[in-house]
Design a protein around this motif. Sequence first.
Motif, PDB file in Angstrom:
ATOM      1  N   ARG A 210      38.249  43.302  24.890  1.00 15.30           N
ATOM      2  CA  ARG A 210      39.319  44.197  25.348  1.00 15.30           C
ATOM      3  C   ARG A 210      38.791  45.199  26.373  1.00 15.30           C
TER       4      ARG A 210
ATOM      5  N   SER B 223      35.917  41.935  29.820  1.00 14.96           N
ATOM      6  CA  SER B 223      36.461  40.575  29.759  1.00 14.96           C
ATOM      7  C   SER B 223      35.380  39.495  29.680  1.00 14.96           C
TER       8      SER B 223
ATOM      9  N   LEU C  41      43.680  30.835  27.758  1.00 18.78           N
ATOM     10  CA  LEU C  41      44.351  31.752  28.689  1.00 18.78           C
ATOM     11  C   LEU C  41      45.387  32.597  27.934  1.00 18.78           C
ATOM     12  N   THR C  42      46.165  31.941  27.077  1.00 15.96           N
ATOM     13  CA  THR C  42      47.151  32.656  26.266  1.00 15.96           C
ATOM     14  C   THR C  42      46.454  33.660  25.348  1.00 15.96           C
TER      15      THR C  42
ATOM     16  N   ARG D 292      45.307  36.684  27.270  1.00 10.62           N
ATOM     17  CA  ARG D 292      46.432  37.565  27.614  1.00 10.62           C
ATOM     18  C   ARG D 292      46.920  38.356  26.401  1.00 10.62           C
ATOM     19  N   ARG D 293      46.689  37.830  25.208  1.00 12.36           N
ATOM     20  CA  ARG D 293      47.180  38.479  23.981  1.00 12.36           C
ATOM     21  C   ARG D 293      46.071  39.187  23.194  1.00 12.36           C
TER      22      ARG D 293
END
Length: 199
Positions: A17, A20, A56-57, A60-61
């Motif tokens: 967080r 990256s 990727l999901t 993003r989450r």
Amino acid sequence: MSAETDLDDAEVIRRARRDSAAFSVLFDRHAPALHRYVTRRLGDSMADDIVAETFLTAFRRLGRYDTDYRDARPWLYGIAANLIGKHHRAEVRAYLSLARTGVDEVAESYADRVEARVTASAAQRDLVRALAALASKDREVMLRQAGQGHRLRGRRSGLRHAARRERSGHRAVLRHPRQHDLSLSRLADGLPAGPVHQR
């Protein structure tokens, strides 16, 4: 990086967080097993894409991941399962579309699609020229009938025969409307194509 590989998934996510680059530890740790799972479900050809989209999901989450859960595998497998389900639903829709229309979008070549568009464009130009040659009253009747024909598209019985019967008369009228002295309102009333007979 060796210190990060000893961390549990929750701690890796906390670090990712802020930085990256730490997310790569999660990828390296779980991607091979996830790839095998997806391969068993969809085959090798789709596995790379689904695994990439899964991570990727997940990336993003990151902010929504509950770090009380130390192991991220259930979360990652859940994302992958959702993507697999999405793929299956898209596949079913494609098969239903193929069954309904008879057109396989994948198999139809680009050249075929271009040819169909060019042909439709040429037909549209011919139609517009023919409509422009009509008197405004007759053009209005034709356009009104075309709108009703659109609504009645599902009623096929009788329409094919009527269309074949009147097609030859319509072609002649649209080419030479003045020679035929035709009132297109007769067509709207369902009367046969042909000259108007004065009484």
